[in-house]
Scaffold this motif. Structure first.
Motif, PDB file in Angstrom:
ATOM      1  N   ASP A 119    -112.152 -55.801 -25.881  1.00 48.63           N
ATOM      2  CA  ASP A 119    -112.749 -56.658 -24.855  1.00 48.63           C
ATOM      3  C   ASP A 119    -114.210 -56.281 -24.625  1.00 48.63           C
ATOM      4  N   ASP A 120    -114.729 -55.357 -25.427  1.00 50.85           N
ATOM      5  CA  ASP A 120    -116.165 -55.113 -25.428  1.00 50.85           C
ATOM      6  C   ASP A 120    -116.680 -55.167 -26.863  1.00 50.85           C
ATOM      7  N   GLU A 162    -116.068 -60.567 -24.242  1.00 48.45           N
ATOM      8  CA  GLU A 162    -115.618 -61.826 -23.685  1.00 48.45           C
ATOM      9  C   GLU A 162    -116.801 -62.593 -23.110  1.00 48.45           C
ATOM     10  N   LYS A 171    -110.633 -50.959 -28.900  1.00 46.63           N
ATOM     11  CA  LYS A 171    -110.626 -51.737 -27.658  1.00 46.63           C
ATOM     12  C   LYS A 171    -111.568 -52.923 -27.862  1.00 46.63           C
ATOM     13  N   LYS A 207    -117.000 -55.964 -20.097  1.00 44.47           N
ATOM     14  CA  LYS A 207    -116.182 -56.656 -21.099  1.00 44.47           C
ATOM     15  C   LYS A 207    -117.056 -57.609 -21.921  1.00 44.47           C
ATOM     16  N   SER A 232    -106.829 -53.884 -24.771  1.00 47.97           N
ATOM     17  CA  SER A 232    -107.820 -54.198 -23.747  1.00 47.97           C
ATOM     18  C   SER A 232    -107.996 -53.014 -22.806  1.00 47.97           C
TER      19      SER A 232
END
Length: 363
Positions: free
Chosen positions: A211-212, A148, A209, A145, A242
């Protein structure tokens, strides 16, 4: 009470292993007489301490000349083991990446210690804890991830303190300037949207997506393409999700788009990766629509899934196996050429658009 010769041995070792060693490899040590005066012990005690260090490989003797410092390898160099941590191992593009790393390192005489985090930060912590218990030469890691903040920063700092080189693949944590080898995901996202725009699509939807960092950059490129071509992004057509939501939430959003009147429905979709693109084919079929008949779709990664269904996906190619080869070669260079693991370097590969059957002109 610790024997005197062991105390002398420990003091000599301290001089060999300090940040600024008292004696360098192949440098001659003082004579036994000089050392006995320095440490306040008998020559026999010094001789016993030196004998142990010769036996352990830290020193060597030349008859008639004296005692010298050996070219002692560190535990990391002796082990010739590379820790490899990826978010996943057995599915999607990851077997190819690992294959590239493994083939290159094996050829160079290294072995792999392979681990997976399942894109879970607590599992990443567990992997790092286990790695730090091993005498590693280096670590290749795909951050978990990466979009974040890292909660495992201290483990990477421990690696640096122990002079264990590491590099990150596919992305790196933004707060860390670690060496990184990745694809230009922003350019890839731009190319995917541009391809659809050049085919005449002006109503696009993007699924990312976030979270990366790969997904964040792909979304950024998607938006940049709209700005370059002066095409406004319609409200509600950029969808983010996510890792934990990837099974159901994008599908639900796709169904919402598919229920719109044809005059409002986006005709071109850019997806975070091929896996999602294939997953979204089902709700498209259930809505009575087809790809590319009713809408065009672009995936990302050029994985095996891009050609595994009846619709062969237009996609952005990820170097996969070559990225693994490049990462392994870079790591070996860091170990054997003693390049600093703290150099602020990033190698970014250029993506390629692979055009297949899932996109067509829209008029």
């Amino acid at each position: 009470m610790t024997a005197k010769y062991i105390q002398v041995k420990e003091q000599i070792m301290s001089g060999l292993l300090s940040a600024e060693p008292e004696w360098l490899p192949h440098q001659q040590l003082p004579s036994e007489h000089e050392m006995s005066e320095q440490f306040g012990v008998s020559r026999q005690t010094v001789r016993q301490a030196l004998g142990d260090l010769v036996q352990d490989g830290w020193l060597y003797r030349i008859q008639g000349k004296g005692t010298f410092v050996a070219e002692k390898e560190s535990p990391q160099q002796q082990s010739k083991t590379i820790g490899v941590v990826t978010t996943y191992i057995s599915d999607y593009i990851f077997p190819k990446i690992v294959q590239g790393i493994e083939s290159t390192l094996t050829r160079q005489g290294y072995r792999l210690l392979l681990m997976s985090t399942d894109n879970d930060k607590s599992k990443e912590q567990h992997c790092l804890e286990m790695l730090l218990e091993e005498p590693l030469s280096g670590v290749i890691i795909e951050p978990t991830k990466s979009g974040e903040r890292s909660v495992n920063l201290n483990y990477f700092l421990k690696m640096e303190q122990r002079s264990i080189p590491y590099l990150m693949i596919n992305a790196r944590y933004e707060e860390m300037d670690s060496p990184c080898l990745r694809l230009d995901d922003e350019l890839g996202g731009f190319m995917a949207a541009e391809h659809l725009i050049q085919l005449g699509h002006t109503r696009l939807a993007g699924f990312f997506k976030t979270d990366d960092m790969q997904g964040i950059r792909r979304m950024k490129g998607f938006i940049a393409a709209h700005r370059k071509y002066g095409i406004p992004i319609q409200e509600g057509t950029v969808f983010t999700y996510s890792t934990e939501e990837k099974k159901e939430t994008p599908r639900q959003y796709a169904e919402t788009l598919l229920n719109k009147p044809s005059s409002e429905r986006p005709t071109g979709w850019v997806t975070y990766n091929d896996e999602l693109a294939v997953h979204l084919l089902d709700p498209i079929r259930k809505a009575g629509l087809s790809v590319p008949g009713d809408l065009s779709m672009v995936g990302f990664d050029d994985s095996f899934m891009a050609t595994a269904t009846e619709v062969k996906l237009t996609t952005i190619a990820h170097p996969k196996q070559q990225l693994g080869v490049d990462a392994a070669e870079w790591m070996v260079g860091m170990i054997e050429k003693h390049e600093s693991a703290n150099e602020h370097r990033e190698i970014v590969r250029t993506p390629e658009l692979i055009v297949r059957e899932s996109t067509r002109s829209f008029h």
